[in-house]
Scaffold this active site. Structure first.
Site, PDB file in Angstrom:
ATOM      1  CG  ASP A 194      -1.847  -0.971   0.925  1.00 53.66           C
ATOM      2  OD1 ASP A 194      -1.869  -1.810   0.222  1.00 53.66           O
ATOM      3  OD2 ASP A 194      -3.014  -1.069   2.145  1.00 53.66           O
ATOM      4  CB  ALA A 195       4.045   2.082   2.037  1.00 56.80           C
ATOM      5  CG  ASP A 227      -0.814   5.101  -0.022  1.00 56.07           C
ATOM      6  OD1 ASP A 227      -1.700   4.739  -0.907  1.00 56.07           O
ATOM      7  OD2 ASP A 227      -1.003   4.998   1.195  1.00 56.07           O
ATOM      8  CB  SER A 276     -35.924  -6.952 -14.472  1.00 60.59           C
ATOM      9  OG  SER A 276     -37.277  -7.324 -14.217  1.00 60.59           O
ATOM     10  CG  LEU A 277     -33.578 -11.823 -15.331  1.00 61.27           C
ATOM     11  CD1 LEU A 277     -32.318 -12.733 -14.519  1.00 61.27           C
ATOM     12  CD2 LEU A 277     -33.745 -12.053 -16.824  1.00 61.27           C
ATOM     13  CD  GLU A 308     -24.116 -14.535 -15.400  1.00 62.86           C
ATOM     14  OE1 GLU A 308     -24.675 -13.753 -14.992  1.00 62.86           O
ATOM     15  OE2 GLU A 308     -23.735 -14.944 -16.393  1.00 62.86           O
ATOM     16  CE  LYS A 349     -32.529 -11.517  -9.140  1.00 57.11           C
ATOM     17  NZ  LYS A 349     -32.515 -10.369  -8.414  1.00 57.11           N
ATOM     18  CG  ASP A 366     -30.260  -8.199  -2.490  1.00 55.10           C
ATOM     19  OD1 ASP A 366     -30.600  -7.575  -3.522  1.00 55.10           O
ATOM     20  OD2 ASP A 366     -30.667  -8.343  -1.258  1.00 55.10           O
ATOM     21  NE  ARG A 426     -33.658  -2.581 -14.794  1.00 60.59           N
ATOM     22  CZ  ARG A 426     -35.155  -2.666 -14.313  1.00 60.59           C
ATOM     23  NH1 ARG A 426     -35.755  -1.890 -13.391  1.00 60.59           N
ATOM     24  NH2 ARG A 426     -36.175  -3.319 -15.242  1.00 60.59           N
ATOM     25  CD  GLU A 449     -27.065  -6.154  -9.365  1.00 62.22           C
ATOM     26  OE1 GLU A 449     -27.307  -6.002 -10.550  1.00 62.22           O
ATOM     27  OE2 GLU A 449     -28.006  -6.313  -8.660  1.00 62.22           O
ATOM     28  CE1 TYR A 459     -25.238  -7.888 -13.059  1.00 62.23           C
ATOM     29  CE2 TYR A 459     -26.293  -8.431 -15.239  1.00 62.23           C
ATOM     30  CZ  TYR A 459     -26.209  -7.808 -13.947  1.00 62.23           C
ATOM     31  OH  TYR A 459     -27.386  -6.989 -13.535  1.00 62.23           O
ATOM     32  CE  LYS A 486     -27.340 -13.456 -16.713  1.00 66.49           C
ATOM     33  NZ  LYS A 486     -26.403 -12.615 -16.566  1.00 66.49           N
ATOM     34  CE  LYS A 506     -36.539 -12.660  -5.898  1.00 65.15           C
ATOM     35  NZ  LYS A 506     -36.011 -11.365  -6.038  1.00 65.15           N
ATOM     36  CB  CYS A 513     -40.553  -4.786  36.567  1.00 65.71           C
ATOM     37  SG  CYS A 513     -41.261  -6.585  36.148  1.00 65.71           S
ATOM     38  CB  CYS A 530     -43.229  -7.503  40.115  1.00 63.23           C
ATOM     39  SG  CYS A 530     -41.948  -6.515  39.742  1.00 63.23           S
ATOM     40  CB  CYS A 566     -37.415  -6.397  37.069  1.00 64.19           C
ATOM     41  SG  CYS A 566     -38.511  -6.796  38.615  1.00 64.19           S
ATOM     42  CB  CYS A 595     -40.238  -9.909  39.965  1.00 62.58           C
ATOM     43  SG  CYS A 595     -41.044  -9.701  38.143  1.00 62.58           S
TER      44      CYS A 595
HETATM   45  S1  IVH Z   1     -29.294 -10.698 -15.672  1.00 67.98           S
HETATM   46  C1  IVH Z   1     -31.799  -9.710 -19.286  1.00 67.98           C
HETATM   47  N1  IVH Z   1     -27.268 -11.544 -14.027  1.00 67.98           N
HETATM   48  O1  IVH Z   1     -30.815  -9.272 -10.829  1.00 67.98           O
HETATM   49  C2  IVH Z   1     -30.612  -9.493 -18.373  1.00 67.98           C
HETATM   50  N2  IVH Z   1     -29.038  -9.893 -13.243  1.00 67.98           N
HETATM   51  O2  IVH Z   1     -34.212  -9.121 -12.230  1.00 67.98           O
HETATM   52  C3  IVH Z   1     -31.288  -9.447 -16.866  1.00 67.98           C
HETATM   53  N3  IVH Z   1     -28.630  -9.354 -10.976  1.00 67.98           N
HETATM   54  O3  IVH Z   1     -32.113  -6.235 -12.084  1.00 67.98           O
HETATM   55  C4  IVH Z   1     -30.367  -9.350 -15.694  1.00 67.98           C
HETATM   56  N4  IVH Z   1     -26.911 -10.420 -10.585  1.00 67.98           N
HETATM   57  O4  IVH Z   1     -29.935  -6.061 -10.855  1.00 67.98           O
HETATM   58  C5  IVH Z   1     -28.584 -10.637 -14.301  1.00 67.98           C
HETATM   59  N5  IVH Z   1     -25.761 -12.280 -12.765  1.00 67.98           N
HETATM   60  C6  IVH Z   1     -26.687 -11.494 -12.914  1.00 67.98           C
HETATM   61  C7  IVH Z   1     -27.407 -10.629 -11.748  1.00 67.98           C
HETATM   62  C8  IVH Z   1     -28.449  -9.886 -12.168  1.00 67.98           C
HETATM   63  C9  IVH Z   1     -27.689  -9.684 -10.154  1.00 67.98           C
HETATM   64  C10 IVH Z   1     -29.847  -8.615 -10.680  1.00 67.98           C
HETATM   65  C11 IVH Z   1     -30.019  -7.469 -11.634  1.00 67.98           C
HETATM   66  C12 IVH Z   1     -31.527  -7.497 -12.098  1.00 67.98           C
HETATM   67  C13 IVH Z   1     -32.248  -8.563 -11.608  1.00 67.98           C
HETATM   68  C14 IVH Z   1     -32.805  -9.490 -12.125  1.00 67.98           C
END
Ligand code: IVH
Length: 676
Positions: A35-36, A39, A84-85, A116, A118, A120, A139, A180, A232, A296, A320, A414, A417, A432, A437
């Site tokens: 790191d030094a 820097d 989205s999916l 892959e 997902k 959060d 998005r 993400e 991704y 996918k 999910k 309390c 009591c 208490c 009690c």
């Molecule tokens: S694919 C058509 N891949 O999950 C492509 N999404 O509803 C659609 N997410 O809003 C997304 N990891 O924010 C994809 N490896 C991944 C992901 C991913 C997280 C989130 C993304 C999206 C939601 C899917």
């Protein structure tokens, strides 16, 4: 001093060098320099840029520090919809998805897949022009997002220029990448600790933190946040890019993006199912929150040809995981009184299903927690239920406040009591301390009759519970009123057994003073303190009249315990118990009173404590050792004199063994301290 090369190519070289080290550190997690040294390179480049501000380009590492605050974010129109999916919730749903798309196109039967994680986090869209990062957007509604370029630029794992290292990789003039932004669990905890130390508001969960950090109008704040990116997808490109998902991931990686190491290539749908199954377990051990797996179709041409079902593309699906967190209304806050007298608040919730279980109540930990998190009655709150832990309230959704929420006030009495509750300086819990009690009576009686206290043989928890449930005793002193006829109606009592028990109870009147003091169950006064008080005061009458200062003159007793003793004695219900004990003749006098304070063998000794101690809380042992002239430190080192080991010792034990440090069990410690 830094030497300043004045030609531009040298500047470009340093810039490239820093970007490469940045990549090694933040993407590969495999730094080449310290790191030094890193820097020093930064100092060097700042130095050059100061002299040649006109040389500064958007991909300079100095641009990651954040810049002036803005008033609002501009809008960005995405080059293609940021989709989205659709969701699947179990393996059967996954199979249904696959069968459905196989009907649309029979190539599906021969395709492979990519699975892959997902993560959060939050979707971001990154624009590169001639390999330089030029714009970053949220998005938004999928068509129009917000321009958060300056915030995105501060994220160290996002390359400011691509390709990062392998110059042979061809980059289209225009490339738009989707990924993400997220925060790891450990970074989240460290950040929250830091915020709490500075007295600032803490975040609720990693996702919420990532969202809050990305939406800062002042990118210098974003720069302080441990945000990361994993990439991704390619949203748009002006030149050729891979046409399989697996190829895209490898391509993105070769450009210098972080892609998930947990993504897998699944040759058949059977492999997808197996992989999905593995994720249930894998999820538990990761340092980032994953809310599902994305499956996918690998062939992106096929995926595109599959088209849409409603708004969602058919070529991918999100499996999910059961949610661990939900938002619900906090209808009220109740207070439980534990068997030890601790008052604990709990949330009374609008019933909500979390991961297949309906949750109606959740813990709020303690009163400080409610205040720290600013949780109000009527708030919408995040509730978490994960693994084996009791559901708990994470915190309020402040944006959903209506103004009708009420601030909770901890009860001064309390709830069981009605006697005043008490709080010791430096401790979180409220207690208490009324020995009579009902909420604690079982536990107080159990302790009172136990071997270390009055040692009433034949009286176990079952009898204690019967006596309390049948309201035969209302405090510990009532035991001495019991006759054979009181016990006979109880289940399991024949005359002989009842007679023996009454005899054992009456016999306990002979117990020495230290045991009677211990038996009272004063918070912080176990066997050791009981003995210390007995030796010092010689009688209950003297103890009752003691002041906090008197108590603090005793070896091993500090302000907390002294205060607990005085408060206990002042409690009206407890005074009644004492009076009854006196009337029943449970009022021993100590045989000898100690006059001289013994030289402590622990003077100036350094202790480290590991595991759970039987007779002391952490505060108590600290006080005790300090009163003996020693001190406690947090970690084992060469200067440690003793490791005091309780139940379930941690890694400190191994460390102490390695350093040959004297290890004491609690019993050995007490013996040496002269309290056994
Ligand atoms: S694919 C058509 N891949 O999950 C492509 N999404 O509803 C659609 N997410 O809003 C997304 N990891 O924010 C994809 N490896 C991944 C992901 C991913 C997280 C989130 C993304 C999206 C939601 C899917």
């Amino acid at each position: 001093m830094t030497s300043t090369p004045l030609d531009k190519s040298a500047y470009e070289k340093i810039k490239e060098e820093i970007n490469l080290h940045n990549y090694r550190y933040h993407v590969m997690d495999d730094p080449l320099i310290s790191d030094a040294v890193f820097d020093q390179l930064l100092v060097k480049i700042r130095d050059i840029e100061e002299q040649h501000p006109d040389w500064i380009t958007a991909d300079s590492p100095t641009q990651r520090a954040g810049s002036l605050a803005i008033d609002k974010f501009d809008k960005v129109i995405h080059p293609a919809s940021i989709l989205s999916l659709s969701n699947a919730f179990n393996l059967a749903d996954l199979t249904t998805w696959k069968n459905r798309i196989a009907k649309v196109d029979d190539r599906v039967e021969r395709t492979s897949y990519v699975a892959e994680p997902k993560i959060d986090g939050l979707t971001v869209v990154l624009h590169y022009q001639n390999g330089i990062f030029v714009q970053g957007a949220t998005r938004g509604n999928g068509e129009i997002g917000e321009d958060i370029t300056e915030n995105i630029r501060t994220i160290r794992s996002i390359p400011l220029r691509i390709p990062v290292k392998n110059k042979d990789v061809v980059v289209p003039e225009r490339l738009v990448v989707r990924g993400e932004v997220y925060i790891t669990i450990s970074d989240f905890e460290a950040l929250n600790n830091r915020l709490a130390e500075m007295g600032e508001k803490t975040y609720l969960n990693p996702r919420n933190t990532a969202a809050g950090s990305l939406r800062q109008l002042d990118s210098r704040i974003t720069a302080q946040r441990p945000l990361r990116l994993y990439a991704y997808a390619i949203v748009d490109a002006s030149g050729p890019v891979p046409q399989t998902q697996w190829g895209v991931l490898q391509y993105l990686e070769s450009l210098g993006f972080h892609v998930s190491q947990y993504s897998t290539f699944c040759p058949t749908f059977q492999d997808v199912l197996q992989e999905a199954e593995l994720w249930q377990q894998r999820r538990e051990n990761l340092n980032f929150e994953v809310d599902g797996v994305v499956i996918k179709v690998d062939d992106l041409t096929l995926a595109a040809d599959l088209g849409f079902a409603g708004k969602d593309p058919r070529g991918a699906v999100a499996l999910k995981f059961p949610a661990r967190e939900e938002v619900t209304l906090l209808n009220d806050i109740g207070v439980n009184v534990g068997r030890t007298g601790v008052l604990t608040p709990y949330a009374i919730l609008n019933p909500v299903e979390i991961g297949g279980v309906v949750v109606k109540q959740a813990t709020l930990h303690n009163f400080d927690y409610i205040e720290e998190k600013d949780i109000r009655i009527g708030d919408s709150v995040f509730v978490k239920r994960a693994g084996d832990v009791i559901p708990y309230v994470i915190g309020p959704v402040v944006d959903l406040r209506t103004g009708n929420e009420r601030i909770f006030v901890a009860p001064e009495v309390c709830p069981v009591c009605g006697q005043e509750s008490q709080h010791l300086e430096g401790e979180v819990a409220w207690f208490c301390v009324n020995a009579a009690c009902p909420a604690q009576l079982v536990r107080n009686l159990e302790y009172f009759v136990s071997r270390q206290a009055m040692d009433i043989v034949g009286m176990g928890i079952k009898i204690v519970e019967q006596l309390v449930t049948e309201k035969i005793v209302e405090d510990v002193a009532d035991l001495y009123r019991l006759g054979v006829d009181d016990l006979l109606p109880l289940e399991g009592f024949a005359r002989k057994k009842a007679e023996n028990l009454v005899e054992a109870i009456q016999g306990s009147k002979e117990r020495p003073l230290n045991r009677v003091i211990t038996a009272l169950g004063i918070h912080g006064v176990g066997e050791v303190m009981g003995a210390a008080l007995a030796v010092h005061f010689g009688s209950l009458d003297a103890l009752i009249n003691a002041s906090i200062t008197d108590l603090m003159n005793i070896e091993g007793i500090g302000p907390n315990i002294a205060e607990a003793v005085v408060k206990w004695i002042q409690q009206p219900q407890n005074q009644k118990v004492l009076e009854k004990l006196k009337n029943f003749g449970v009022w021993p006098i100590a045989t000898q009173k100690k006059n001289s304070v013994r030289e402590s063998i622990f003077a100036n000794k350094v202790f480290v404590v590991t595991g759970t101690l039987e007779n002391f809380s952490r505060t108590e042992i600290k006080e005790f050792i300090e009163n003996l002239g020693g001190k406690i430190t947090g970690s084992v080192s060469k200067s440690t004199d003793y490791l005091l080991m309780g139940e379930n010792p941690g890694s400190k034990l191994t460390k102490a063994q390695e350093l040959n440090i004297k290890i004491l069990t609690e019993t050995e410690f007490l013996e040496l301290a002269g309290h056994s």
